[in-house]
Design a protein around this motif. Structure first.
Motif, PDB file in Angstrom:
ATOM      1  N   MET A 268       0.839  -1.203   0.000  1.00 47.29           N
ATOM      2  CA  MET A 268       0.000   0.000   0.000  1.00 47.29           C
ATOM      3  C   MET A 268       0.879   1.260   0.000  1.00 47.29           C
ATOM      4  O   MET A 268       0.596   2.235   0.689  1.00 47.29           O
ATOM      5  CB  MET A 268      -0.970   0.028   1.196  1.00 47.29           C
ATOM      6  N   GLY A 269       1.963   1.182  -0.806  1.00 51.91           N
ATOM      7  CA  GLY A 269       2.953   2.261  -0.798  1.00 51.91           C
ATOM      8  C   GLY A 269       2.684   3.364  -1.814  1.00 51.91           C
ATOM      9  O   GLY A 269       3.616   4.099  -2.175  1.00 51.91           O
ATOM     10  N   GLY A 270       1.467   3.507  -2.304  1.00 52.90           N
ATOM     11  CA  GLY A 270       1.104   4.640  -3.163  1.00 52.90           C
ATOM     12  C   GLY A 270       2.035   4.828  -4.349  1.00 52.90           C
ATOM     13  O   GLY A 270       2.186   3.923  -5.172  1.00 52.90           O
ATOM     14  N   PRO A 271       2.690   6.029  -4.436  1.00 55.16           N
ATOM     15  CA  PRO A 271       3.509   6.335  -5.605  1.00 55.16           C
ATOM     16  C   PRO A 271       4.636   5.321  -5.847  1.00 55.16           C
ATOM     17  O   PRO A 271       4.808   4.824  -6.962  1.00 55.16           O
ATOM     18  CB  PRO A 271       4.105   7.710  -5.269  1.00 55.16           C
ATOM     19  N   ARG A 272       5.402   5.005  -4.804  1.00 48.05           N
ATOM     20  CA  ARG A 272       6.499   4.048  -4.996  1.00 48.05           C
ATOM     21  C   ARG A 272       5.949   2.679  -5.404  1.00 48.05           C
ATOM     22  O   ARG A 272       6.559   1.953  -6.176  1.00 48.05           O
ATOM     23  CB  ARG A 272       7.293   3.907  -3.697  1.00 48.05           C
ATOM     24  N   GLU A 273       4.783   2.348  -4.853  1.00 46.41           N
ATOM     25  CA  GLU A 273       4.197   1.050  -5.192  1.00 46.41           C
ATOM     26  C   GLU A 273       3.724   1.024  -6.643  1.00 46.41           C
ATOM     27  O   GLU A 273       3.811  -0.006  -7.309  1.00 46.41           O
ATOM     28  CB  GLU A 273       3.041   0.716  -4.231  1.00 46.41           C
ATOM     29  N   ALA A 274       3.245   2.174  -7.131  1.00 45.99           N
ATOM     30  CA  ALA A 274       2.777   2.237  -8.517  1.00 45.99           C
ATOM     31  C   ALA A 274       3.934   1.950  -9.482  1.00 45.99           C
ATOM     32  O   ALA A 274       3.775   1.211 -10.458  1.00 45.99           O
ATOM     33  CB  ALA A 274       2.160   3.602  -8.801  1.00 45.99           C
ATOM     34  N   VAL A 275       5.105   2.518  -9.181  1.00 43.75           N
ATOM     35  CA  VAL A 275       6.274   2.267 -10.040  1.00 43.75           C
ATOM     36  C   VAL A 275       6.636   0.778  -9.977  1.00 43.75           C
ATOM     37  O   VAL A 275       6.879   0.121 -10.996  1.00 43.75           O
ATOM     38  CB  VAL A 275       7.482   3.138  -9.592  1.00 43.75           C
ATOM     39  N   TRP A 276       6.621   0.246  -8.772  1.00 42.87           N
ATOM     40  CA  TRP A 276       6.933  -1.185  -8.566  1.00 42.87           C
ATOM     41  C   TRP A 276       5.940  -2.056  -9.348  1.00 42.87           C
ATOM     42  O   TRP A 276       6.335  -2.987 -10.053  1.00 42.87           O
ATOM     43  CB  TRP A 276       6.839  -1.431  -7.054  1.00 42.87           C
ATOM     44  N   HIS A 277       4.653  -1.733  -9.235  1.00 43.31           N
ATOM     45  CA  HIS A 277       3.631  -2.496  -9.956  1.00 43.31           C
ATOM     46  C   HIS A 277       3.890  -2.461 -11.460  1.00 43.31           C
ATOM     47  O   HIS A 277       3.705  -3.455 -12.157  1.00 43.31           O
ATOM     48  CB  HIS A 277       2.239  -1.901  -9.699  1.00 43.31           C
ATOM     49  N   ALA A 278       4.290  -1.282 -11.950  1.00 46.99           N
ATOM     50  CA  ALA A 278       4.531  -1.143 -13.392  1.00 46.99           C
ATOM     51  C   ALA A 278       5.710  -2.026 -13.806  1.00 46.99           C
ATOM     52  O   ALA A 278       5.650  -2.720 -14.836  1.00 46.99           O
ATOM     53  CB  ALA A 278       4.795   0.312 -13.734  1.00 46.99           C
ATOM     54  N   LEU A 279       6.772  -2.051 -12.976  1.00 46.56           N
ATOM     55  CA  LEU A 279       7.946  -2.875 -13.302  1.00 46.56           C
ATOM     56  C   LEU A 279       7.570  -4.364 -13.305  1.00 46.56           C
ATOM     57  O   LEU A 279       8.005  -5.125 -14.166  1.00 46.56           O
ATOM     58  CB  LEU A 279       9.071  -2.625 -12.286  1.00 46.56           C
ATOM     59  N   ILE A 280       6.732  -4.748 -12.344  1.00 44.80           N
ATOM     60  CA  ILE A 280       6.302  -6.160 -12.262  1.00 44.80           C
ATOM     61  C   ILE A 280       5.511  -6.527 -13.517  1.00 44.80           C
ATOM     62  O   ILE A 280       5.693  -7.588 -14.099  1.00 44.80           O
ATOM     63  CB  ILE A 280       5.448  -6.381 -10.984  1.00 44.80           C
ATOM     64  N   ARG A 281       4.632  -5.617 -13.967  1.00 45.92           N
ATOM     65  CA  ARG A 281       3.831  -5.888 -15.173  1.00 45.92           C
ATOM     66  C   ARG A 281       4.729  -5.967 -16.405  1.00 45.92           C
ATOM     67  O   ARG A 281       4.516  -6.784 -17.295  1.00 45.92           O
ATOM     68  CB  ARG A 281       2.759  -4.815 -15.358  1.00 45.92           C
ATOM     69  N   LYS A 282       5.720  -5.096 -16.443  1.00 45.55           N
ATOM     70  CA  LYS A 282       6.661  -5.131 -17.554  1.00 45.55           C
ATOM     71  C   LYS A 282       7.339  -6.516 -17.605  1.00 45.55           C
ATOM     72  O   LYS A 282       7.496  -7.113 -18.664  1.00 45.55           O
ATOM     73  CB  LYS A 282       7.692  -4.025 -17.321  1.00 45.55           C
ATOM     74  N   ASN A 283       7.719  -7.014 -16.423  1.00 43.06           N
ATOM     75  CA  ASN A 283       8.337  -8.340 -16.371  1.00 43.06           C
ATOM     76  C   ASN A 283       7.384  -9.431 -16.857  1.00 43.06           C
ATOM     77  O   ASN A 283       7.821 -10.470 -17.341  1.00 43.06           O
ATOM     78  CB  ASN A 283       8.819  -8.658 -14.955  1.00 43.06           C
ATOM     79  N   HIS A 284       6.098  -9.191 -16.708  1.00 47.40           N
ATOM     80  CA  HIS A 284       5.115 -10.171 -17.186  1.00 47.40           C
ATOM     81  C   HIS A 284       4.829  -9.990 -18.687  1.00 47.40           C
ATOM     82  O   HIS A 284       3.927 -10.635 -19.217  1.00 47.40           O
ATOM     83  CB  HIS A 284       3.809 -10.073 -16.372  1.00 47.40           C
ATOM     84  N   GLY A 285       5.555  -9.101 -19.342  1.00 50.05           N
ATOM     85  CA  GLY A 285       5.444  -8.965 -20.790  1.00 50.05           C
ATOM     86  C   GLY A 285       4.458  -7.911 -21.264  1.00 50.05           C
ATOM     87  O   GLY A 285       4.241  -7.743 -22.462  1.00 50.05           O
ATOM     88  N   VAL A 286       3.871  -7.184 -20.294  1.00 50.07           N
ATOM     89  CA  VAL A 286       2.829  -6.219 -20.615  1.00 50.07           C
ATOM     90  C   VAL A 286       3.455  -4.928 -21.165  1.00 50.07           C
ATOM     91  O   VAL A 286       4.548  -4.554 -20.769  1.00 50.07           O
ATOM     92  CB  VAL A 286       2.021  -5.965 -19.315  1.00 50.07           C
ATOM     93  N   THR A 287       2.760  -4.254 -22.085  1.00 48.73           N
ATOM     94  CA  THR A 287       3.318  -3.034 -22.683  1.00 48.73           C
ATOM     95  C   THR A 287       2.723  -1.739 -22.123  1.00 48.73           C
ATOM     96  O   THR A 287       3.331  -0.681 -22.231  1.00 48.73           O
ATOM     97  CB  THR A 287       3.075  -3.040 -24.211  1.00 48.73           C
ATOM     98  N   HIS A 288       1.498  -1.826 -21.547  1.00 44.57           N
ATOM     99  CA  HIS A 288       0.819  -0.632 -21.023  1.00 44.57           C
ATOM    100  C   HIS A 288       0.267  -0.946 -19.634  1.00 44.57           C
ATOM    101  O   HIS A 288      -0.168  -2.084 -19.383  1.00 44.57           O
ATOM    102  CB  HIS A 288      -0.354  -0.232 -21.916  1.00 44.57           C
ATOM    103  N   PHE A 289       0.234   0.064 -18.780  1.00 39.12           N
ATOM    104  CA  PHE A 289      -0.241  -0.193 -17.419  1.00 39.12           C
ATOM    105  C   PHE A 289      -1.123   0.967 -16.944  1.00 39.12           C
ATOM    106  O   PHE A 289      -0.727   2.132 -17.037  1.00 39.12           O
ATOM    107  CB  PHE A 289       0.976  -0.347 -16.484  1.00 39.12           C
ATOM    108  N   ILE A 290      -2.312   0.611 -16.461  1.00 38.67           N
ATOM    109  CA  ILE A 290      -3.248   1.649 -15.996  1.00 38.67           C
ATOM    110  C   ILE A 290      -2.901   2.070 -14.565  1.00 38.67           C
ATOM    111  O   ILE A 290      -2.785   1.220 -13.681  1.00 38.67           O
ATOM    112  CB  ILE A 290      -4.710   1.120 -16.025  1.00 38.67           C
ATOM    113  N   VAL A 291      -2.689   3.364 -14.379  1.00 40.09           N
ATOM    114  CA  VAL A 291      -2.513   3.881 -13.014  1.00 40.09           C
ATOM    115  C   VAL A 291      -3.655   4.861 -12.760  1.00 40.09           C
ATOM    116  O   VAL A 291      -3.781   5.874 -13.448  1.00 40.09           O
ATOM    117  CB  VAL A 291      -1.148   4.582 -12.824  1.00 40.09           C
TER     118      VAL A 291
END
Ligand SMILES: Nc1ncnc2c1ncn2[C@@H]1O[C@H](COP(=O)(O)OS(=O)(=O)O)[C@@H](OP(=O)(O)O)[C@H]1O
Length: 574
Positions: A268-291
């Protein structure tokens, strides 16, 4: 083409170590071990399967300090949340954890060895500093800060991992994809542009609308990628949520969207967590991420103010978007316009146009009380799933917990209540009569405070399980101690209703009514520590109902309990 992993290479340690797993498993048998916590288990799974690429282990001190202070690993690569293996001093001493030592990491559920850690260093984190810099404040109102100070142990062990096997899953196995599997799946589907949607909540029409708009805008396919590891305390359980997502998926056009579950432990780390979530999605092969608005927000701090601004997460991901290497799709929540019967982004609502919304709190209230949930808000199939997990009060379980002196009349009222409740066809009714409980659950126990407390805790456990299963449980011990009664309440009320009924018949009256002459025997010293004579009875101050059988008949007492249950909606139709 699936997106490039963070750092360039997908660190799928299962693939890397596939040919030495038998040897590693045999070695693990000979090593000291650490039993992982639930959070560490989630983190481990995503390190081993490459979801946390470029990490190949738990952070050493250099990486930890760099992540805390600069949001970067020591090699300069962007990484915002510290992934650490916390241990106690005792664990360090017991397992002789020291640099270059090898330690087996065990699944807490079945003690299977999942990985071997080669220790690089053992260090003491500065928790207050971590809280300030990573979560924005050293404030216990933040769940990750509470975790840090109250659950995480004193030291961290840094080191690299070798993979033995994946943690076993027994729920929704077919919907769980590792980054390697998801990349292969995208390839098979010939998906090249994929927008991922992160969620820890049930999804309704607004979410379907928002995700389809995002896909349309970016000409992409959709990955619904909800978190099923650990989310915010109090969230709807993941079993219910996954059933909701499955009910929602057919509402997307065929071939547009896929569902995959992510075993992430959120902070529940807000901004830092959003960046982390985006990196995790990138690792899963995703190209776009909704924030979206207030991404991974923990709510209010101890001063009653939101920890983060509603768009702080969007601002931070925007700032680092080039380094993140995934296209961020910032999104306003959509809201319903009854006049035009459509969903529109909240920031595009024309002046003076009326909109409708139902908050999470309001939804929970409607589910609890069985009130209607309008079709403009959610799909009937979704509502049905939610209703099954949140039955209205008249289908929930409850416990009537009697307390009172021996011969106070509580047993007679309890038996009469059982008969009365049996008239209702909605629940099974179980009476844990004091003599049965003593004989079946607590036959080895006596009447010291400790033994009585254990006796009450056992009855509370059984009543709690009955309550969880939707039954009516009636318990009728003397239960003379406040702390044991309060503990019983805590055990039971997480599963349904709890009512403490004090049968407050005065001692002299109990003695008069005591046909078996037990008080007489106790007075003669034949029974020791007898409640009311030479052992205390702490009069409850928090009883939901107080009954004195010298003033009321058994029938009247039962009727008062029935009225209480009706008032709260446990009996009768809503
Ligand atoms: N020392 C002492 N103090 C109190 N009661 C005693 C004691 N020794 C035996 N008994 C008989 O055990 C019954 C009470 O057991 P409980 O399980 O209800 O007691 S407690 O809640 O654990 O205090 C209670 O019977 P009921 O009131 O009929 O259930 C007592 O007759």
């Amino acid at each position: 083409m699936a997106n490039t992993p963070h750092g360039g290479v997908l660190k799928d340690l299962y693939l890397r170590d596939a040919n030495k797993q038998t040897i590693l498993a045999a070695e693990a048998e000979t090593l000291p071990s650490i039993i992982l916590t639930d959070r560490q288990l989630c983190d481990l799974e995503l390190i081993l399967n490459g979801g946390f690429s470029p990490l190949e282990g738990f952070l050493n001190q250099k990486d930890y300090e760099s992540v805390v202070e600069k949001m970067r690993l020591a090699n300069g690569l962007l990484w915002t949340i510290p992934i650490t293996l916390d241990v106690s001093k005792e664990q360090i001493e017991e397992s002789k954890i020291a640099p270059s030592k090898r330690i087996a990491l065990l699944d807490p559920r079945d003690y299977t060895a999942l990985a071997i850690l080669t220790v690089e260093d053992v260090y003491q984190p500065n928790k207050a500093k971590e809280a300030e810099l990573v979560y924005g404040a050293n404030d216990l109102a933040h769940p990750a800060v509470t975790y840090l100070h109250e659950i995480a142990k004193e030291f961290n062990v840094g080191g690299s991992l070798e993979a033995i096997q994946t943690p076993s899953h027994y729920d929704y196995v077919a919907n769980r994809y590792t980054p390697t599997e998801l990349r292969a799946h995208f390839k098979k589907l010939q998906w090249t542009r994929v927008v991922a949607f992160q969620t820890r909540n049930p999804m309704h029409r607004a979410h379907r609308e928002l995700t389809v708009r995002a896909a349309r805008q970016r000409k992409a396919h959709l990955l619904i990628h909800p978190v099923v590891g650990l989310t915010k305390p109090g969230d709807i359980d993941h079993y219910t949520r996954v059933r909701v997502y499955k009910a929602l998926m057919p509402k997307y056009p065929n071939g547009m969207a896929e569902l995959s579950l992510l075993p992430l432990a959120m902070r529940m780390g807000g901004p830092r967590e959003a960046v982390w979530h985006a990196l995790i999605r990138k690792n899963h092969g995703v190209t776009h991420f909704i924030v979206g608005r207030d991404h991974a927000g923990p709510g209010k701090n101890s001063q009653g103010v939101d920890f983060y601004g509603p768009y702080d997460a969007q601002i931070l991901v925007e700032e680092y978007k080039n380094e993140i290497g995934i296209e961020i799709v910032p999104f306003q929540m959509v809201t319903y316009s009854p006049d035009t019967d459509e969903y529109i982004p909240a920031d595009e609502v024309p002046e003076g146009v009326k909109t409708l919304n139902i908050s999470g709190t309001e939804l929970r209230r409607r589910l609890k009380t069985g009130l209607s949930i309008p079709e403009w808000f959610s799909y009937p199939e979704v509502v049905q799933v939610l209703r099954q997990s949140h039955p209205p009060r008249n289908q929930q379980g409850f416990t009537i917990f009697f307390t009172g002196l021996h011969a106070s009349g509580k047993n007679a009222i309890a038996r009469a209540l059982q008969v009365s409740l049996n008239q209702e066809s909605t629940r099974s009714v179980s009476l844990l009569a004091s003599e049965n409980s003593r004989a079946e659950l607590s036959s080895e126990l006596g009447f010291s405070k400790r033994d009585r407390d254990i006796n009450i805790a056992r009855q509370a456990f059984v009543a709690g399980e009955l309550t969880r299963a939707g039954a009516a449980a009636i318990v009728a011990p003397i239960a003379p101690y406040n702390d044991a009664r309060n503990a019983a309440k805590k055990t039971i009320e997480q599963f349904g209703g709890f009512y403490l009924v004090h049968v407050a018949t005065p001692l002299e009256e109990c003695i008069k009514r005591d046909r078996d002459g037990i008080y007489e025997r106790a007075k003669r010293g034949e029974i020791k520590e007898f409640t009311g004579l030479d052992a205390p009875y702490e009069v409850p101050t928090n009883a939901d109902l107080t009954i004195d059988i010298t003033q009321q008949s058994v029938s009247q007492a039962v009727h008062e309990i029935i009225l209480l249950l009706e008032k709260d909606g446990y009996i009768g139709s809503a």
